[in-house]
Design a protein around this motif. Structure first.
Motif, PDB file in Angstrom:
ATOM      1  N   THR A   8       5.587  31.228  10.708  1.00 34.65           N
ATOM      2  CA  THR A   8       6.303  29.975  10.502  1.00 34.65           C
ATOM      3  C   THR A   8       5.307  28.827  10.582  1.00 34.65           C
ATOM      4  O   THR A   8       4.333  28.882  11.335  1.00 34.65           O
ATOM      5  CB  THR A   8       7.414  29.771  11.549  1.00 34.65           C
ATOM      6  OG1 THR A   8       6.848  29.781  12.872  1.00 34.65           O
ATOM      7  CG2 THR A   8       8.464  30.862  11.432  1.00 34.65           C
ATOM      8  N   ASP A  10       5.025  24.337  10.263  1.00 32.59           N
ATOM      9  CA  ASP A  10       5.555  22.983  10.093  1.00 32.59           C
ATOM     10  C   ASP A  10       4.400  22.140   9.574  1.00 32.59           C
ATOM     11  O   ASP A  10       3.470  21.800  10.320  1.00 32.59           O
ATOM     12  CB  ASP A  10       6.084  22.461  11.434  1.00 32.59           C
ATOM     13  CG  ASP A  10       6.587  21.025  11.346  1.00 32.59           C
ATOM     14  OD1 ASP A  10       6.892  20.563  10.235  1.00 32.59           O
ATOM     15  OD2 ASP A  10       6.669  20.361  12.400  1.00 32.59           O
ATOM     16  N   ARG A  17       1.482  22.844  12.326  1.00 35.08           N
ATOM     17  CA  ARG A  17       1.721  23.687  13.497  1.00 35.08           C
ATOM     18  C   ARG A  17       2.233  25.045  13.034  1.00 35.08           C
ATOM     19  O   ARG A  17       3.035  25.116  12.098  1.00 35.08           O
ATOM     20  CB  ARG A  17       2.725  23.017  14.431  1.00 35.08           C
ATOM     21  CG  ARG A  17       2.282  21.620  14.902  1.00 35.08           C
ATOM     22  CD  ARG A  17       3.379  20.900  15.655  1.00 35.08           C
ATOM     23  NE  ARG A  17       2.949  19.618  16.172  1.00 35.08           N
ATOM     24  CZ  ARG A  17       3.033  18.469  15.497  1.00 35.08           C
ATOM     25  NH1 ARG A  17       3.541  18.462  14.275  1.00 35.08           N
ATOM     26  NH2 ARG A  17       2.618  17.340  16.038  1.00 35.08           N
ATOM     27  N   GLU A  30       2.913  30.988  19.579  1.00 35.09           N
ATOM     28  CA  GLU A  30       2.510  29.690  19.038  1.00 35.09           C
ATOM     29  C   GLU A  30       0.996  29.545  19.044  1.00 35.09           C
ATOM     30  O   GLU A  30       0.308  30.097  19.907  1.00 35.09           O
ATOM     31  CB  GLU A  30       3.160  28.568  19.844  1.00 35.09           C
ATOM     32  CG  GLU A  30       4.687  28.580  19.761  1.00 35.09           C
ATOM     33  CD  GLU A  30       5.355  27.705  20.794  1.00 35.09           C
ATOM     34  OE1 GLU A  30       4.632  27.112  21.639  1.00 35.09           O
ATOM     35  OE2 GLU A  30       6.601  27.623  20.779  1.00 35.09           O
ATOM     36  N   LEU A 305       8.100  21.262  19.505  1.00 34.63           N
ATOM     37  CA  LEU A 305       7.987  22.068  18.285  1.00 34.63           C
ATOM     38  C   LEU A 305       9.384  22.386  17.741  1.00 34.63           C
ATOM     39  O   LEU A 305       9.714  23.535  17.453  1.00 34.63           O
ATOM     40  CB  LEU A 305       7.208  23.357  18.570  1.00 34.63           C
ATOM     41  CG  LEU A 305       5.767  23.189  19.067  1.00 34.63           C
ATOM     42  CD1 LEU A 305       5.178  24.527  19.475  1.00 34.63           C
ATOM     43  CD2 LEU A 305       4.903  22.529  17.998  1.00 34.63           C
ATOM     44  N   LEU A 308       9.610  24.283  14.325  1.00 36.08           N
ATOM     45  CA  LEU A 308       9.294  25.710  14.430  1.00 36.08           C
ATOM     46  C   LEU A 308      10.438  26.469  15.087  1.00 36.08           C
ATOM     47  O   LEU A 308      10.734  27.617  14.708  1.00 36.08           O
ATOM     48  CB  LEU A 308       7.997  25.918  15.214  1.00 36.08           C
ATOM     49  CG  LEU A 308       6.694  25.480  14.530  1.00 36.08           C
ATOM     50  CD1 LEU A 308       5.496  25.836  15.403  1.00 36.08           C
ATOM     51  CD2 LEU A 308       6.552  26.109  13.151  1.00 36.08           C
TER      52      LEU A 308
END
Length: 333
Positions: A8, A10, A17, A30, A305, A308
């Motif tokens: 994923t 962003d 991110r 992450e 986040l 995300l």
């Protein structure tokens, strides 16, 4: 259903991110965010930020991009990167790539996150399955709606950050002529984002015939919150007032009895200013529907986040969300 693991991302105008979701039950892994200006392309950023840091190889990518998703080449509105899903599939051996607008992801995050990630700015209680609005001043000004229909949450992306903004109070009429325009017009994004705060600060200084001494959003915000610079104080007051006006307009458009949600790093830093009463007064001031607006809750999303988190929620349970993938999903040929 996407094939796990899912990457994923962003992808904003200033920062990108990333996280990897190993399976539908796992917490996202992450990775440290990166600055878009530090990399020539999205592929280079993904390689450095993700693939150089893990042995996990995603099979799919689910990306939120700060710009309209249209065609095989998706340009960021406020940065030079162009997202090319077919190139990502080729570069990283992915089965598929899905690209959403960044504020679709923020809207999904509103559903995915709990109350512990929200700070309320007045209003009543949210109606559980009523319309919602997501608004985020950042590098630009992102806007999305969120409606509930047929048992699903349906994000409504758009370019609402580019609507017209106009003066209302006598002081507005003194300051607005000094706000930098785009082709003769003042859009929301010219005032309600990082550079918009700088524009407001300079306009206030020019209206007062004072030389501006601050030049960045961070400097202006700090000086405003500490009270050490009168022009910065007024610029931030005007910022939250105009944000309240626009948020109230959008709340009427979407009949947002489910609440209005402010996202992004700027609003997280200026919560004291958002709570000083100016934002809420401007939000509520919508005669003949002021009573309706007063009942609508506004929240600052405090999760760092949120986009995300929204993407992860969609990857886990896509049937919960009504997202049209036609023209926004690419698979391996």
């Amino acid at each position: 259903m996407m094939n796990f693991p899912v990457l994923t991302g962003d992808i904003g105008g200033t920062n990108a991110r990333f996280a990897i979701l190993i399976d539908a039950n796992a917490e996202p892994k992450e990775f440290p965010g990166v600055r878009t200006a530090d990399f020539a392309s999205l592929e280079e950023a993904i390689q450095t930020a993700v693939f150089d840091r893990t042995s996990v190889r995603p099979r799919s990518a689910l990306l939120a991009v700060a710009g309209p998703v249209d065609g095989d080449e998706i340009a960021l509105t406020n940065h030079g990167w162009v997202v090319r899903p077919k190139a990502l599939i080729e570069a990283f051996g992915l089965d598929e790539v899905v690209v959403l607008n960044d504020f679709e992801a923020q809207a999904l995050g509103v559903v995915a996150l709990g109350s512990e990630h929200m700070e309320k700015i007045g209003g009543g209680e949210a109606e559980e399955e009523s319309g919602r609005v997501v608004l985020g001043p950042g590098t630009g000004l992102g806007v999305a709606g969120l409606v509930h229909a047929r048992g699903m949450w349906i994000p409504v992306p758009g370019e609402g950050g580019h609507v017209d903004m106009g003066p209302r109070s006598p002081r507005d009429f003194a300051v607005f002529p000094h706000v930098e325009t785009i082709e003769g017009r003042i859009s929301g994004e010219q005032m309600l984002c990082g550079r918009g705060l700088v524009n407001l600060y300079r306009a206030v200084a020019m209206a007062d015939d004072v030389a501006p001494r601050l030049s960045t959003p961070a400097e202006i915000t700090a000086a405003a919150l500490s009270g050490e610079d009168a022009e910065a104080v007024e610029a931030l007051d005007m910022f939250v007032t105009c944000l309240g006006r626009l948020a109230g307009d959008l709340a009427l458009v979407f009949m947002a009895r489910g609440g209005v949600y402010l996202t992004g790093g700027i609003v997280q830093k200026i919560v004291p200013a958002l709570k000083n009463g100016r934002f809420r007064a401007a939000f509520d001031d919508k005669a003949p529907h002021s009573a309706l607006l007063r009942a609508m809750p506004v929240h600052v999303v405090t999760h760092p986040l949120a986009a995300l988190a929204g993407l992860a929620a969609y990857a886990r349970t896509p049937a919960r969300f009504g997202i049209e993938l036609d023209g926004r999903r690419w698979g391996r040929v």
